[in-house]
Design a protein around this motif. Sequence first.
Motif, PDB file in Angstrom:
ATOM      1  N   GLN A 172      16.001  40.992  52.059  1.00 59.47           N
ATOM      2  CA  GLN A 172      15.042  42.088  52.084  1.00 59.47           C
ATOM      3  C   GLN A 172      15.316  43.104  50.988  1.00 59.47           C
ATOM      4  O   GLN A 172      14.381  43.688  50.415  1.00 59.47           O
ATOM      5  CB  GLN A 172      15.062  42.785  53.452  1.00 59.47           C
TER       6      GLN A 172
ATOM      7  N   ASP B  62      -1.200  40.566  50.496  1.00 60.87           N
ATOM      8  CA  ASP B  62      -0.038  40.845  51.332  1.00 60.87           C
ATOM      9  C   ASP B  62       1.167  41.073  50.413  1.00 60.87           C
ATOM     10  O   ASP B  62       1.585  40.167  49.688  1.00 60.87           O
ATOM     11  CB  ASP B  62       0.230  39.663  52.272  1.00 60.87           C
TER      12      ASP B  62
ATOM     13  N   LEU C 163      13.561  42.013  47.955  1.00 56.55           N
ATOM     14  CA  LEU C 163      12.101  42.053  48.014  1.00 56.55           C
ATOM     15  C   LEU C 163      11.540  43.467  48.083  1.00 56.55           C
ATOM     16  O   LEU C 163      10.429  43.720  47.596  1.00 56.55           O
ATOM     17  CB  LEU C 163      11.612  41.263  49.232  1.00 56.55           C
ATOM     18  N   SER C 164      12.283  44.404  48.673  1.00 53.44           N
ATOM     19  CA  SER C 164      11.760  45.752  48.915  1.00 53.44           C
ATOM     20  C   SER C 164      11.262  46.465  47.661  1.00 53.44           C
ATOM     21  O   SER C 164      10.183  47.083  47.690  1.00 53.44           O
ATOM     22  CB  SER C 164      12.810  46.614  49.624  1.00 53.44           C
TER      23      SER C 164
ATOM     24  N   ALA D  74       5.627  39.521  46.892  1.00 50.88           N
ATOM     25  CA  ALA D  74       6.991  39.818  46.440  1.00 50.88           C
ATOM     26  C   ALA D  74       7.842  38.550  46.466  1.00 50.88           C
ATOM     27  O   ALA D  74       8.628  38.291  45.549  1.00 50.88           O
ATOM     28  CB  ALA D  74       7.617  40.894  47.319  1.00 50.88           C
ATOM     29  N   ARG D  75       7.670  37.746  47.506  1.00 55.85           N
ATOM     30  CA  ARG D  75       8.454  36.514  47.605  1.00 55.85           C
ATOM     31  C   ARG D  75       8.014  35.500  46.539  1.00 55.85           C
ATOM     32  O   ARG D  75       8.854  34.765  45.993  1.00 55.85           O
ATOM     33  CB  ARG D  75       8.306  35.909  49.002  1.00 55.85           C
TER      34      ARG D  75
ATOM     35  N   GLU E  39       7.892  45.085  46.882  1.00 59.87           N
ATOM     36  CA  GLU E  39       6.905  45.473  47.900  1.00 59.87           C
ATOM     37  C   GLU E  39       6.450  46.908  47.686  1.00 59.87           C
ATOM     38  O   GLU E  39       5.245  47.213  47.754  1.00 59.87           O
ATOM     39  CB  GLU E  39       7.508  45.300  49.291  1.00 59.87           C
TER      40      GLU E  39
ATOM     41  N   SER F 238       4.341  41.490  50.990  1.00 58.18           N
ATOM     42  CA  SER F 238       5.560  40.736  51.282  1.00 58.18           C
ATOM     43  C   SER F 238       5.470  39.315  50.732  1.00 58.18           C
ATOM     44  O   SER F 238       6.434  38.793  50.150  1.00 58.18           O
ATOM     45  CB  SER F 238       5.821  40.695  52.792  1.00 58.18           C
TER      46      SER F 238
END
Length: 214
Positions: free
Chosen positions: A139, A162, A142-143, A167-168, A146, A164
């Motif tokens: 996380q 989306d 990724l944060s 970001a992935r 995001e 999230s």
Amino acid sequence: MQPRIDHDSQPPRSFIEEARREQIVTAAVETIAEVGYHRASMARIGTRAGISRGLISYHFAGKAELIGQVLTTVYTDAAAFMVPKIDAETTPAGQLQAYIRSNLEYMRAYPARMVAVVEIVTSGGLADLPEADPGAFDQNLLSPLEQLFVAGQAGGEFRDFDVSVMARIVRSAIDAVPTALSRDPDLDIDLYLREITTAVDYATRPVRLTSEET
């Protein structure tokens, strides 16, 4: 961006001790990048560093502590390299491009570091670190993306998606490069940079309606 390794209870180290630890970390990075995480024994790392396994044990309690320091060193150094380049941009779209560009520029400058980190993470190395939380580690990567996407959507620079998932997707594209580097040391980083930034730009830009659609 890295697992927390608590060294607060340790006394201050001398310059020589810090230099020796840095030497061992560098040897660990090079060994993992060459033979993989599971085959990178303390003996192999000691051979690479030109020191005994016992001397490694003097500086690191075990492989887990050494691997934790490898991750801490690489991610701290990468952040110091990347953040100024990202912060120099004034728009979320510009920061996204700088994020991707600075990631790949760091990989170009330190390929063994990034190959080693990906090898540690994909081989389950985080599970061997008692103080590391793989979920939190994931996380933390990724944060920043995001948050950047949220800001860009609020300002109309990015389409609605989306954050999230996106970001992935971006991280997966970036993280595939070290694996390719491990197979081809002469990998064309500029080509990867151009194609990743173009793909991400098309994936995130707002949808512009034509005159016939309005």
